[in-house]
Design a protein around this motif. Structure first.
Motif, short mmCIF file in Angstrom:
data_model
loop_
_atom_site.label_atom_id
_atom_site.label_comp_id
_atom_site.label_asym_id
_atom_site.label_seq_id
_atom_site.Cartn_x
_atom_site.Cartn_y
_atom_site.Cartn_z
N GLU A 1 -14.56 -8.90 -4.57
CA GLU A 1 -14.47 -7.71 -4.00
C GLU A 1 -15.94 -6.98 -4.03
O GLU A 1 -16.23 -6.89 -5.17
N THR B 1 -15.82 -5.35 1.20
CA THR B 1 -14.82 -6.68 1.70
C THR B 1 -13.96 -7.13 0.52
O THR B 1 -14.74 -7.09 -0.74
N ASP C 1 0.82 -1.42 -0.14
CA ASP C 1 -0.05 0.02 0.05
C ASP C 1 0.85 1.24 0.13
O ASP C 1 1.99 1.48 -0.43
N GLU D 1 -8.74 -0.09 6.87
CA GLU D 1 -8.40 -1.27 6.11
C GLU D 1 -8.59 -2.43 7.54
O GLU D 1 -7.66 -2.13 8.39
N TYR D 2 -9.08 -3.19 7.69
CA TYR D 2 -9.09 -4.27 8.74
C TYR D 2 -8.96 -5.75 8.23
O TYR D 2 -9.94 -6.19 7.37
N SER E 1 -5.33 3.13 9.31
CA SER E 1 -6.31 4.11 8.82
C SER E 1 -5.59 5.25 8.21
O SER E 1 -4.30 5.57 8.61
N LYS F 1 -10.45 -9.11 4.05
CA LYS F 1 -10.08 -7.66 4.52
C LYS F 1 -11.33 -6.76 4.04
O LYS F 1 -12.03 -6.87 3.18
N TYR F 2 -11.68 -6.10 5.21
CA TYR F 2 -12.92 -5.32 5.22
C TYR F 2 -12.11 -3.81 4.85
O TYR F 2 -11.21 -3.42 5.69
N ILE F 3 -12.92 -2.91 4.05
CA ILE F 3 -12.58 -1.64 3.91
C ILE F 3 -13.75 -0.70 4.04
O ILE F 3 -14.86 -1.21 3.89
N ASP G 1 -10.38 6.79 5.94
CA ASP G 1 -10.35 5.37 5.31
C ASP G 1 -9.77 4.32 6.19
O ASP G 1 -8.64 4.57 6.93
N LYS H 1 -13.27 3.64 -1.93
CA LYS H 1 -12.91 4.75 -1.26
C LYS H 1 -13.13 6.08 -2.31
O LYS H 1 -13.26 7.20 -1.68
#
Length: 915
Positions: free
Chosen positions: A580, A569, A187, A517-518, A478, A525-527, A515, A346
């Protein structure tokens, strides 16, 4: 790879105690003309053995032998007899097959040095070492995690990719394993995360402009591995625009194009300046209405339907100098990505594309920079450490001195003309601690020109931003951004006492974005996040001094708040299927400017149909809009070298540029949606097939798309958009549709680089109104001004030597639509023309060939400076491509004239230096 395999052997030797005895492995079986790769697979399945080798080195080797309780070493000696291959077997039966000299006798039980021992701890960041040792690290086996801690069969490998030279994060790097077909990308902080099966893995790290890195790891449990990547030296400097090589197959987003910023310098460029905005015009699905224009059209979208971001801040006018220079210095750009199909959740606010540009974060090790000079412009940039090992800075300045050029052009219409621009940027990357980084950015640009008149044109962009990157824990991070983006223009005449005036337009956009990301488990991965955009737009004012005879016009600002909330996600369903999906809930709250016109019912919006004027408080809410934006993408791998992708996007846009000219100009105005101007919405369905050949050196892709646009803005005949406080009377809402096929073939590696892109597309629009007098072409579909069905771009780069590069490019496109007169009639002494249906005809097709030659100076790495000289020829064949065709009455006759922007070959020489 020979050195790599030899080093793997060396490090395996140092990893294990050489005076220990190998565990005995005895092979039994009859093998007749069996490929060596099949023999290895069968042996690994039957016996506790693991092989390491380069696939190319064992191609075409067949095994014909009978073994009966034969030691493994004896079997390999038999197979490799009379072949240039050697092997080494470690104490736990890890076998390295390599080409070259026999090395096992060189290390009688001693280690190379203490730094090359196997890492057995859970956290394994790489320390700063010499280049030689850095390259040796990739041949050692690194244990990740803690033995016995993991029972799931998989483990998560994470870490940071950084530049070895500068310490800056490597953004958009690819992390993948060929055996599992799994991949990930780093990233904006260089962070990556990939889930791998427990056990031995060969992990590859690649990025444009960086040397590839390989790590042999043994995954016990979750752990960290940081990677230092070296900048690729002496690469072939072509404008590589591609979908990430192997990453294009594993990448989730369809229609995502990356520009290799480090390699655009040898592509033939107008006026000698590498241009990030012009570079994307070579991509399939991206067009422009003609030469010397600003903006671009993506998959049938208008120019204002593209969101251009510089370090996450929107840029409202992207060009200098009549559209011939981009608004940002390409030398400080770190990476750039165009999303034209599957747009990440996003991003919102535009319906066609997002062009994300990120500048470099600065050299962590030393002061560095570059400078360049061409016949009409010069630039310089510096970057380096602000505090040792903590923070960095970046500065850039660029300007032009082009007035001398106008004095050399013997054209009457250009006498007493002048033009100039500058742009500058300062960026600070402040390291707070391991979990927090703060980016501070300021950018300003200004253009000023005067063309054979007393009227002067000025326009400028100003951007300021604060971005906090925070990591709560390894699973949650974040980005929090506070951004201010300003655009304004001024048209003024101060030389005439009684005709002096100043015409202005201003836009202010303040944004707050958060924003997240988890990562919840190994495959998900959750956004999620939110964004608020506050707008204040002055539609236009005319101010005059006291002695002027011109009437002043003062207006009130339009105010609105745009918001977006999103959640989604990324789910790795299996080794072959990734999905996604999510939703972005966007909307607009429009505030009244104090006055609203009321129109007669069942009548079109027209000045004559205004029946009342309603005055309201400026803080009251005038109109609200709400749009759910669904985004879904799928990637299915059909093999190691191919994949199929699908996506659906719904997007909404609440701000639009008002222009009734073919090409946009800095004097066009922006307008927010309100009770009369409806927001634009778009729906796009995309599908694509991607395949790599010849060990990923040839990439082939085919994409198709279909797009629908609602409430696209068209204009009535003779629309007056300047200083019009009832602008809705000049605008017609329309519907648009666009569809196309995009084909791309790219050859990378070696001395010759080549790329061929072809696009077939159509963009059609129809006006929508219940009143016949407002319909264009009787409400039928007509080609948009930028509808150019066939587009072809061919690029070839030849690296004749390490210092000498030749680049050629060919561009072809169908001529854009135009409306021609088809008949004339006379009434008294007046002659009138009868025109065809709107955009029924086309101007002649466009064709251009460019050539450039780049000569590099001394390429020694330890040299203080590196210089290059580029000579380019733009429009090599001097073709007079038509920009437009217009008609002029002369002696009672109407004659057609063709306007060409660049009707001759344009030579340029540019000198660049890096330090």
């Amino acid at each position: 790879m020979k050195k790599e395999l030899c080093s793997i052997l060396i490090l395996l030797i140092t990893t294990f105690c050489l005076d220990a005895q190998n565990l005995p492995v005895f092979i039994t079986g009859s093998f007749q003309q069996m490929p060596l790769s099949s023999f290895i697979d069968e042996t690994e399945q039957k016996y506790p053995v693991k092989f390491f080798y380069e696939e190319k080195s064992i191609e075409h080797i067949l095994v014909t032998a009978n073994f009966n309780e034969t030691p493994l070493s004896r079997c390999l000696e038999t197979i490799f007899e009379k072949r240039p291959l050697n092997f080494y077997i470690s104490e736990n039966n890890q076998v390295v097959i390599y080409q070259g000299l026999l090395l096992s006798g060189l290390f009688p039980g001693s280690k190379l040095n203490d730094e090359e021992e196997i890492e057995t701890k859970e956290r394994s960041p790489e320390k700063k070492v010499s280049r030689e040792k850095l390259r040796q690290i990739q041949y050692k086996i690194i244990n990740i995690g803690t033995p016995g801690k993991n029972n799931s069969g998989t483990a998560t490998l994470s870490g940071y990719l950084k530049s070895y030279e500068s310490g800056a994060p490597v953004i958009g790097g690819n992390v993948y394993t060929t055996e599992t077909q799994k991949g990930a990308s780093s990233d904006a902080t260089g962070f990556y995360r990939i889930v791998l099966p427990a056990g031995n893995q060969v992990v590859h790290f690649t990025c444009m402009g960086m040397e590839p890195v390989t790590r042999n790891i043994n995954m016990y449990s979750d752990g960290r591995l940081d990677i230092d990547m070296e900048v690729k030296i002496n690469v072939l400097e072509e404008a590589v625009i591609f979908g990430q090589g192997e990453g294009a197959i594993g990448q989730m987003h369809i229609g995502m194009e990356k520009v290799d910023i480090s390699n655009i310098r040898s592509v033939p460029a107008l006026l000698g300046e590498p241009d990030i905005m012009k570079s994307i015009l070579t991509m399939p699905g991206v067009q422009t209405v003609g030469e010397g224009t600003s903006g671009f059209n993506v998959r049938g979208g208008n120019t204002d339907q593209n969101l251009i971001l510089i370090d996450q801040a929107p840029l409202y006018y992207p060009s200098h100098f009549f559209g011939n220079f981009s608004a940002i210095n390409s030398e400080i750009i770190d990476n750039a990505t165009l999303y034209k199909g599957s747009i990440p959740l996003k991003y919102g606010g535009r319906i066609s594309s997002v062009f994300e540009i990120n500048t470099i974060e600065g050299n962590h090790e030393k002061i560095s920079g570059s400078a360049g000079i061409s016949p009409i412009s010069a630039r310089i940039n510096l970057d380096g450490p602000l505090f040792p090992d903590k923070s960095t800075f970046v500065t850039s300045f660029r300007s032009t001195y082009s007035n001398w050029l106008f004095s050399k052009i013997k054209v009457a219409d250009l006498y007493n003309s002048r033009a100039g621009f500058y742009d500058g940027q300062v960026k600070l990357n402040l390291y707070i601690n391991e979990n927090n980084n703060l980016l501070v950015n300021f950018y300003n640009s200004k253009d000023k020109f005067q063309l054979h008149s007393d009227t002067t044109y000025n326009y400028s962009n100003t951007i300021g931003s604060l971005i906090l990157k925070h990591k709560y824990n390894p699973d949650l991070k974040s980005n929090t951004s506070l951004i201010c983006s300003l655009f304004n223009y001024e048209i003024s005449n101060e030389n005439s006492t009684n005709q002096s005036f100043s015409l202005t337009h201003n836009l202010a956009n303040i944004s707050f974005i958060n924003d997240f990301e988890y990562f919840t488990d190994s495959r998900k991965k959750y956004i999620f996040g939110a964004a608020l955009n506050f707008y204040s737009i002055n539609p236009g004012e005319r101010r005059v001094p006291g002695n002027s005879n011109i009437t002043p016009v003062l207006t009130s600002n339009d105010h609105a708040m745009e918001y977006g909330i999103y959640a989604g996600t990324e789910y790795n369903v299996s080794g072959n299927l990734k999905i996604e999906g999510g939703i972005r809930l966007s909307g607009l709250i429009s505030f009244d400017d104090g006055r609203k016109y009321i129109y007669a019912g069942s009548m079109p919006y027209a000045v004559d149909n205004i029946i009342d004027t309603l005055y309201k408080s400026k803080s009251s809410i005038g109109k609200t809009y709400l749009n759910p934006e669904w985004r879904v993408s799928m990637n299915y791998s059909t093999g190691r070298s191919s994949s199929v992708k699908l996506s659906y996007n719904k997007t909404a846009q609440y701000i639009q540029m008002l222009t009734n000219t073919t090409a946009i100009s800095p004097t066009d105005t922006w307008k927010l949606s309100d009770i009369y101007l409806l927001p634009q919405t778009g729906h796009q369905l995309s599908a694509g097939y991607f395949r790599n050949f010849k060990r990923n050196t040839i990439e082939v892709s085919a994409e198709v798309y279909y797009k629908l646009i609602n409430n696209i803005k068209e204009y009535k005949a003779g629309a007056d958009l300047l200083l019009n406080d009832h602008i809705e009377t000049e605008i017609i809402n329309g519907k648009g549709k666009s569809y196309g096929l995009e084909l791309s073939v790219e050859k990378r590696g070696g001395r010759i680089y080549g790329r061929i892109d072809y696009t077939y597309s159509r963009t059609l629009i129809r006006s929508v109104s219940e009143f016949k007098e407002e319909l264009i072409n009787d409400g039928e579909y007509f080609p948009a001004n930028y509808d150019k069905p066939h587009n072809l771009y061919v690029l070839t780069n030849l690296k004749a030597s390490r210092r000498f590069i030749i680049s050629t490019s060919v561009s072809y496109s169908t001529g854009r639509p135009i409306t021609y007169p088809v008949a004339k009639y006379q009434l008294g002494d007046q002659v009138f023309l009868q025109y065809s249906k709107y955009n029924q005809y086309r101007i002649s097709d466009y064709f251009r060939t460019d050539l450039s030659v780049t000569l590099h100076g001394n390429l020694k790495k330890n040299q203080l400076t590196h210089s290059s000289l580029t000579f380019s020829l733009y429009n090599l064949t001097a073709r007079k491509n038509a920009y437009s065709v217009y008609f002029k009455s002369e002696g009672g006759k109407f004659e057609a004239y063709k306007l060409s922007i660049f009707g001759t070959v344009i030579p340029t020489i540019t000198y660049n230096i890096r330090f």
